[in-house]
Structures are given as C-alpha cells and as structure tokens.
Design an enzyme around this catalytic site. Structure first.
Site, PDB file in Angstrom:
ATOM      1  N   TYR A   1      52.017  30.407  72.889  1.00 51.71           N
ATOM      2  CA  TYR A   1      52.585  30.304  71.541  1.00 51.71           C
ATOM      3  C   TYR A   1      54.093  30.068  71.623  1.00 51.71           C
ATOM      4  O   TYR A   1      54.645  29.194  70.930  1.00 51.71           O
ATOM      5  CB  TYR A   1      52.288  31.585  70.766  1.00 51.71           C
ATOM      6  CG  TYR A   1      52.951  31.653  69.402  1.00 51.71           C
ATOM      7  CD1 TYR A   1      52.387  31.011  68.310  1.00 51.71           C
ATOM      8  CD2 TYR A   1      54.134  32.361  69.215  1.00 51.71           C
ATOM      9  CE1 TYR A   1      52.981  31.069  67.061  1.00 51.71           C
ATOM     10  CE2 TYR A   1      54.741  32.426  67.976  1.00 51.71           C
ATOM     11  CZ  TYR A   1      54.163  31.776  66.899  1.00 51.71           C
ATOM     12  OH  TYR A   1      54.764  31.832  65.662  1.00 51.71           O
TER      13      TYR A   1
ATOM     14  N   SER B   1      60.195  30.235  66.231  1.00 50.24           N
ATOM     15  CA  SER B   1      59.978  31.662  66.473  1.00 50.24           C
ATOM     16  C   SER B   1      61.057  32.182  67.407  1.00 50.24           C
ATOM     17  O   SER B   1      61.495  31.472  68.323  1.00 50.24           O
ATOM     18  CB  SER B   1      58.605  31.888  67.111  1.00 50.24           C
ATOM     19  OG  SER B   1      58.468  33.218  67.574  1.00 50.24           O
TER      20      SER B   1
END
Length: 248
Positions: free
Chosen positions: A157, A143
């Site tokens: 996350y 990400s």
C-alpha cells in the site's frame, strides 16, 4: 458558474467528507462509488437537502470505460469539469509482503495507481486549456505511510502511494501551462471504516500513542486540506504534497 468537481471513492470515509466540504464551498459534485449504492445515495441526499448539487455514478476507476462514463456523466449533468479529487483507493488484510497473495497485490496497484492515473488522465483531457477546457485543479490522495513504508502491514500500500507522490510532482510540471494545478494530500492515521476492512477496526485508536498529537485524524480534517488545495487561496500551490498526519 460554480466549480464542478469529481470525487472518486466519494461514498465513505475521506471521500464522503470531501464531498460534503466541497459542496458546502459551492462545488457541484459528482462522486463515484464501486459497490455501496445506499451509502452513495445517502451522501447525495445530504448535499441536495442542504441546497447543493450532487450526483453519484457507479464506476471502477481502474477501468478505462468506467472512468469515461464517470466523466461524461458529470459533464452532461453538472457542466464543465473544473476539479478532480482522486480519492478512490483500497488496502488489504494486514500482513508482511511475503504473505500477500499476488491477486491482492495486483488489485491494489490497479485501483491505487492505475485508477489514479486514469482519473487524472481523463481530468486533464477535460480541463486543459490546450484541449479546449477552462483549467482546474487536481488533488490526489496519498498517505503519510510513504515516510515509514508500512513494514509488517502495508508495504505494498505504501509503495502504491509513493507512486501517487511521484505522479503529483510530475503532472504538476507537465500541465502547469495548461491551467491545471496538481497537488496531493497525505493523510496519516484517520478514523474511518477502512481499518475494519483490513481486519482491525480499532487500529486507528491503537496507534494513537505513536502520533504526536495523540489521536487519529477525523475525515473532515482531511477534507479541509483538500478544499484548501482546490480553492483559489491555493492559486500559487502546485506540485505540493501536504501531509496531514498529526505531526508524523
């Protein structure tokens, strides 16, 4: 022989887009899913109706026994495994780290980090030329949030995807002589249903003003990057983390 690729978390979002794109490129695809049988079966039908080969296996990638069933089924039904897209991942309701329940932190790390490790481990066992395999390619899904850290929303996350980045670099070096390339794609804000699961269905478009290209990405655009890294066109690319994030 056509390549045989496993896509974890392949029933929705980026995973489903990757299944469609890889199947169009001639891959036989085994997708894993955790809960949504209907969505998984829909993707399989799409691929098969278009003339491709595709199966779906229910598996929780954070469990070693489920991962074993996934890879064994793919091998038995489709043939020698040559690729893995380790896409399965979860988020959580957005909140500062101090307000995140420990149970949620543990679950996220188990899926995003342990799940990627178990999937890559099993793929290497199948593909390594030192272990009787034919080599292949692994693409991990990271990400772009590893750049900014996700403060106030997704620090946990982002940390889990930072682990994926380190895994990409280390594994690429570890298995290079075993015929396996390892790379990662780091998407930015992508318009998928994952935002609704986190409590803000419009989050991707709300963030458009912070993205240099002025919009969130489409899952198909991420799938294009995955497909390139899986292809022979990327034969000299390993250990790369390809950011596909609209300029962020």
């Amino acid at each position: 022989m056509s390549p045989v690729t496993i896509v974890t978390g392949g029933s929705r979002g980026i995973g489903a887009a990757a299944v469609r794109r890889l199947a169009a490129d001639g891959h036989a695809v085994c997708l894993s899913f955790r809960e949504n049988v209907e969505a998984a079966e829909k993707i399989v039908r799409e691929v098969v109706d278009a003339g491709g080969r595709c199966i779906a296996v229910r598996a929780d990638v954070s469990r070693e026994d489920d991962t074993e069933v996934l890879f064994r089924t793919a091998r038995e039904e489709l043939g020698q495994i040559t690729g893995l897209v380790a896409n399965a991942g979860v988020t959580s309701p957005m909140a500062p780290l101090a307000d995140q329940p420990v149970s949620q932190l543990r679950y996220l790390v188990e899926v995003n980090v342990l799940g990627a490790l178990l999937s890559a481990r099993r793929a290497i066992q199948s593909m390594s030329t030192a272990r009787g395999g034919n080599g292949g390619s692994i693409v991990l899904i990271s990400s772009s949030s590893t750049i900014h850290g996700g403060p106030g929303e997704y620090v946990h996350y982002s940390a889990s995807k930072g682990a994926v980045d380190v895994m990409t670099v280390g594994l690429a070096k570890e298995v290079a002589k075993e015929g396996i390339r390892v790379n990662a794609v780091a998407p930015g804000m992508v318009d998928t249903e994952i935002h609704a699961l986190s409590g803000d269905p419009e989050r991707a478009w709300k963030a458009a003003g912070r993205i240099p290209l002025g919009r969130p990405g489409d899952p198909a655009e991420i799938a294009d990057a995955i497909a390139w890294l899986m292809s022979d066109q990327a034969s000299y690319t390993s250990g790369a983390i390809l950011r596909v994030a609209g300029g962020i």
